[in-house]
Motif scaffolding. Structure first.
Motif, mmCIF file in Angstrom:
data_model
loop_
_atom_site.group_PDB
_atom_site.id
_atom_site.type_symbol
_atom_site.label_atom_id
_atom_site.label_comp_id
_atom_site.label_asym_id
_atom_site.label_seq_id
_atom_site.Cartn_x
_atom_site.Cartn_y
_atom_site.Cartn_z
ATOM 1 N N SER A 175 0.844 -1.195 0.000
ATOM 2 C CA SER A 175 0.000 0.000 0.000
ATOM 3 C C SER A 175 0.881 1.248 0.000
ATOM 4 N N GLN A 176 0.285 2.375 -0.349
ATOM 5 C CA GLN A 176 1.038 3.632 -0.317
ATOM 6 C C GLN A 176 1.454 3.979 1.107
ATOM 7 N N GLN A 177 0.639 3.611 2.079
ATOM 8 C CA GLN A 177 0.987 3.873 3.482
ATOM 9 C C GLN A 177 2.234 3.087 3.879
ATOM 10 N N THR A 178 2.287 1.815 3.466
ATOM 11 C CA THR A 178 3.469 1.001 3.763
ATOM 12 C C THR A 178 4.694 1.572 3.059
ATOM 13 N N LEU A 179 4.512 2.030 1.827
ATOM 14 C CA LEU A 179 5.627 2.651 1.108
ATOM 15 C C LEU A 179 6.129 3.883 1.848
ATOM 16 N N SER A 180 5.240 4.681 2.399
ATOM 17 C CA SER A 180 5.658 5.872 3.165
ATOM 18 C C SER A 180 6.486 5.473 4.377
ATOM 19 N N ILE A 182 8.289 2.703 4.673
ATOM 20 C CA ILE A 182 9.561 2.193 4.156
ATOM 21 C C ILE A 182 10.462 3.357 3.740
ATOM 22 N N ARG A 183 9.905 4.337 3.066
ATOM 23 C CA ARG A 183 10.707 5.503 2.627
ATOM 24 C C ARG A 183 11.306 6.231 3.827
#
Length: 187
Positions: A175-180, A182-183
């Motif tokens: 998800s985009q939340q998980t990507l945030s 990770i970033r």
């Protein structure tokens, strides 16, 4: 790099073959966001990305999923469509302004029956695709989302400037939340 220059860097292209390619290859420019072909299209071309960034995508449950990113000096197409005349499972989109060579598959396929260099060109394009997708499958199966993100950045550092976070997240299968999150972990 033009597709002809790319071919010449790999294979001995004689004048007749050079003329053949110049006659059949069409060069098109696409703008950021242009859809080059939609999923379900019947394809006639192999695409060589001369400049710019592109992505292959598909729809699943009405969601746009990025399957793969392609940068300069790479080939892309819907293999099942050009080889087997089936609708492509994937679509193709420009992420930046792009210059792309369109190579009519049928013309090179016919010539490949008698010309070893053209046969080798087709084999190289197919093998490169197979290796890329095999690596992607391996990475999806055996690496964490963080490791996949780090590898993506190492292989395509310009991707963050050219692809949306939604495209990157869907490519990574998160998800985009998980990507945030990770970033935030990557320094």
């Amino acid at each position: 790099m033009s597709v002809l220059a790319y071919f010449k860097s790999l294979y001995p292209i004689d004048d007749d073959l050079d003329l053949f390619f110049e006659r059949i290859i069409e060069i098109k420019e696409f703008h950021k966001g242009d859809v080059i072909f939609e999923p379900g299209s019947y394809l006639k071309y192999i695409y060589f990305i001369e400049t710019g960034m592109t992505r292959i995508f598909y729809y699943k449950n009405n969601k746009d999923i990025t399957h793969y990113f392609f940068g300069p000096n790479t080939f892309s197409t819907g293999i099942e469509s050009v080889f087997y005349q089936k609708p492509s499972l994937f679509g193709f989109q420009a992420l930046t302004s792009c210059k792309i060579s369109l190579i009519p598959f049928q013309a090179i396929y016919e010539l490949a029956k008698t010309n070893i260099v053209v046969n080798q060109i087709i084999q190289k394009a197919l093998l490169d695709s197979l290796i890329n997708f095999s690596n992607r499958f391996y990475n999806t199966q055996f690496q964490s989302a963080l490791e996949r993100y780090q590898l993506l950045l190492a292989e395509n550092p310009e991707l963050l400037q050219n692809a949306s976070l939604g495209h990157i997240a869907s490519y990574l299968g998160i998800s985009q939340q998980t990507l945030s999150v990770i970033r935030g972990q990557v320094v």
